[in-house]
Write a protein that holds these residues in place. Structure first.
Motif, PDB file in Angstrom:
ATOM      1  N   ARG A 182       0.827  -1.198   0.000  1.00 25.64           N
ATOM      2  CA  ARG A 182       0.000   0.000   0.000  1.00 25.64           C
ATOM      3  C   ARG A 182       0.868   1.258   0.000  1.00 25.64           C
ATOM      4  N   LYS A 183       1.930   1.242   0.796  1.00 24.68           N
ATOM      5  CA  LYS A 183       2.838   2.381   0.841  1.00 24.68           C
ATOM      6  C   LYS A 183       3.543   2.555  -0.509  1.00 24.68           C
ATOM      7  N   ARG A 186       1.096   4.054  -2.995  1.00 29.72           N
ATOM      8  CA  ARG A 186       0.892   5.488  -2.770  1.00 29.72           C
ATOM      9  C   ARG A 186       2.105   6.297  -3.218  1.00 29.72           C
ATOM     10  N   ARG A 189       1.943   6.594  -6.991  1.00 30.65           N
ATOM     11  CA  ARG A 189       0.899   7.533  -7.400  1.00 30.65           C
ATOM     12  C   ARG A 189       1.346   8.973  -7.194  1.00 30.65           C
ATOM     13  N   SER A 190       2.042   9.212  -6.078  1.00 31.65           N
ATOM     14  CA  SER A 190       2.499  10.582  -5.826  1.00 31.65           C
ATOM     15  C   SER A 190       3.594  10.971  -6.811  1.00 31.65           C
TER      16      SER A 190
END
Length: 196
Positions: A182-183, A186, A189-190
């Motif tokens: 999950r990290k 993210r 995506r960033s």
């Protein structure tokens, strides 16, 4: 590359959780007292007497403070050290040693064989198993067809406990892997947002 490092670290942590230290310390002695009990003639901590190493844990109280009997219930003032690997170590009054109640989560206080104490330290337990509640006294088990007086099948309780330990470990690993992915998701995506 980060995930392989993380997986290697998870494997290392899981191996450390199930590692049991093998020391030559007599039963009930704190690891910091290893030098104290290392000499051939040992002086009582209160200075009242001295004794040889062969009289350590011989079930006869030579010292008033219980220095010579940390692993037995011979001295009323004695203290027993529970290592509790995987949980919190603690001291017990030595009167609780071999009293048919599992006070240490690793079961080290009941070493005489009359009680079978499961090791609950890794499962996060500092839980005292009362023998009357769980029927763990061998001499009082009324085994009829593998079941005790409470109707619990004693033949498959050890494999079930082992299975529960493995299940908890697998759940922890899956949660950690989920959080890592999950990290990473993210972060990717960033990075895409910053590129646009």
């Amino acid at each position: 590359m980060k995930t392989t490092t993380l997986l290697r670290n998870l494997l290392l942590i899981s191996c450390c959780l199930f590692h049991v230290s093998s020391t030559d310390l007599p039963l009930g002695i704190h690891p910091l007292d290893e030098k104290y009990y290392g000499s051939e003639v040992i002086k009582c901590k209160d200075g009242s007497n001295s004794f040889t190493k062969d009289r350590l844990n011989d079930d006869f109280c030579d010292c008033l403070d219980g220095t010579d009997e940390p692993g037995t219930a011979a001295c009323p003032a004695g203290k027993f050290y529970c290592r509790n690997v995987g949980s919190t170590p603690k001291f017990l009054f030595s009167s609780r040693v071999n009293d048919n109640i599992c006070d240490c989560c690793d079961g080290s206080d009941e070493y005489d064989g009359t009680v079978n104490c499961p090791n609950t330290c890794v499962m996060g337990g500092d839980f005292s198993y009362q023998t009357r509640s769980y029927g763990s006294r061998r001499k009082h088990l009324d085994l009829i067809g593998g079941k005790n007086a409470n109707g619990v099948n004693m033949d498959d309780s050890a494999p079930r406990l082992q299975g529960l330990k493995i299940l908890v470990l697998v759940q922890v690993v899956v949660i950690i892997i989920f959080l890592v992915f999950r990290k990473l998701y993210r972060q990717s995506r960033s990075k895409r947002r910053h590129v646009r």
